[in-house]
Design a protein around this motif. Structure first.
Motif, PDB file in Angstrom:
ATOM      1  N   GLU A   1       0.827  -1.196   0.000  1.00 48.01           N
ATOM      2  CA  GLU A   1       0.000   0.000   0.000  1.00 48.01           C
ATOM      3  C   GLU A   1       0.868   1.255   0.000  1.00 48.01           C
ATOM      4  OE1 GLU A   1      -0.282  -2.599   2.008  1.00 48.01           O
ATOM      5  OE2 GLU A   1      -2.367  -3.265   2.092  1.00 48.01           O
ATOM      6  N   GLY A   2       1.928   1.224   0.804  1.00 54.70           N
ATOM      7  CA  GLY A   2       2.845   2.353   0.870  1.00 54.70           C
ATOM      8  C   GLY A   2       3.513   2.628  -0.463  1.00 54.70           C
ATOM      9  N   THR A   3       3.839   1.580  -1.184  1.00 53.69           N
ATOM     10  CA  THR A   3       4.447   1.733  -2.505  1.00 53.69           C
ATOM     11  C   THR A   3       3.466   2.367  -3.486  1.00 53.69           C
ATOM     12  OG1 THR A   3       5.908  -0.156  -2.134  1.00 53.69           O
ATOM     13  CG2 THR A   3       5.532   0.496  -4.430  1.00 53.69           C
ATOM     14  N   ILE A   4       2.211   1.935  -3.440  1.00 55.03           N
ATOM     15  CA  ILE A   4       1.190   2.483  -4.342  1.00 55.03           C
ATOM     16  C   ILE A   4       1.029   3.977  -4.120  1.00 55.03           C
ATOM     17  CG2 ILE A   4      -1.287   2.509  -4.905  1.00 55.03           C
ATOM     18  CD1 ILE A   4      -1.259  -0.548  -4.254  1.00 55.03           C
ATOM     19  N   VAL A   5       0.819   4.385  -2.853  1.00 55.39           N
ATOM     20  CA  VAL A   5       0.586   5.808  -2.597  1.00 55.39           C
ATOM     21  C   VAL A   5       1.870   6.624  -2.764  1.00 55.39           C
ATOM     22  CG1 VAL A   5      -1.475   5.489  -1.166  1.00 55.39           C
ATOM     23  CG2 VAL A   5       0.755   5.580  -0.072  1.00 55.39           C
TER      24      VAL A   5
END
Length: 114
Positions: free
Chosen positions: A49-53
């Motif tokens: 999720e952190g990579t996506i945002v």
């Protein structure tokens, strides 16, 4: 850490030049959510999720979101969003960050401004 993120966002978004495009409320809140949720996901060891945002945040920055200026109305809505996020419970923050992922997936800002 969170104060640094918030200060960085506000200074980037408010410091637009007189000739800069105006940033709308949805993109201002979307960018804020990307910045906040990058930290949120990092603190909660949610790497995907952190990579996506995080990637979406960088794409928006590269497309010129930092050079845009905010109206007083947009600034007020952004301040309200930030207060709501700060006051939210952990599960509510998770829901708000799910909205950040949706913004990352659906935003047309990068395509329109690249």
């Amino acid at each position: 850490m969170k104060k640094v993120v918030l200060a960085g966002l506000v200074s980037c978004l408010i410091a637009g030049s007189a000739s800069a495009k105006t940033l709308d409320v949805d993109n201002a809140i979307g960018m804020a959510s990307l910045m906040i949720c990058t930290t949120y996901y990092s603190e909660n060891d949610m790497q995907i999720e952190g990579t996506i945002v995080g990637q979406s945040m960088m794409n928006h920055e590269n497309a010129g979101i930092k050079e845009m200026k905010m109206t007083e109305t947009t600034n007020k809505k952004l301040t309200e969003y930030m207060a709501n996020f700060k006051a939210a419970s952990k599960s509510q923050k998770g829901e708000l960050c799910e909205q950040a992922i949706e913004f990352a997936r659906n935003s047309t800002f990068v395509k329109e401004n690249s």
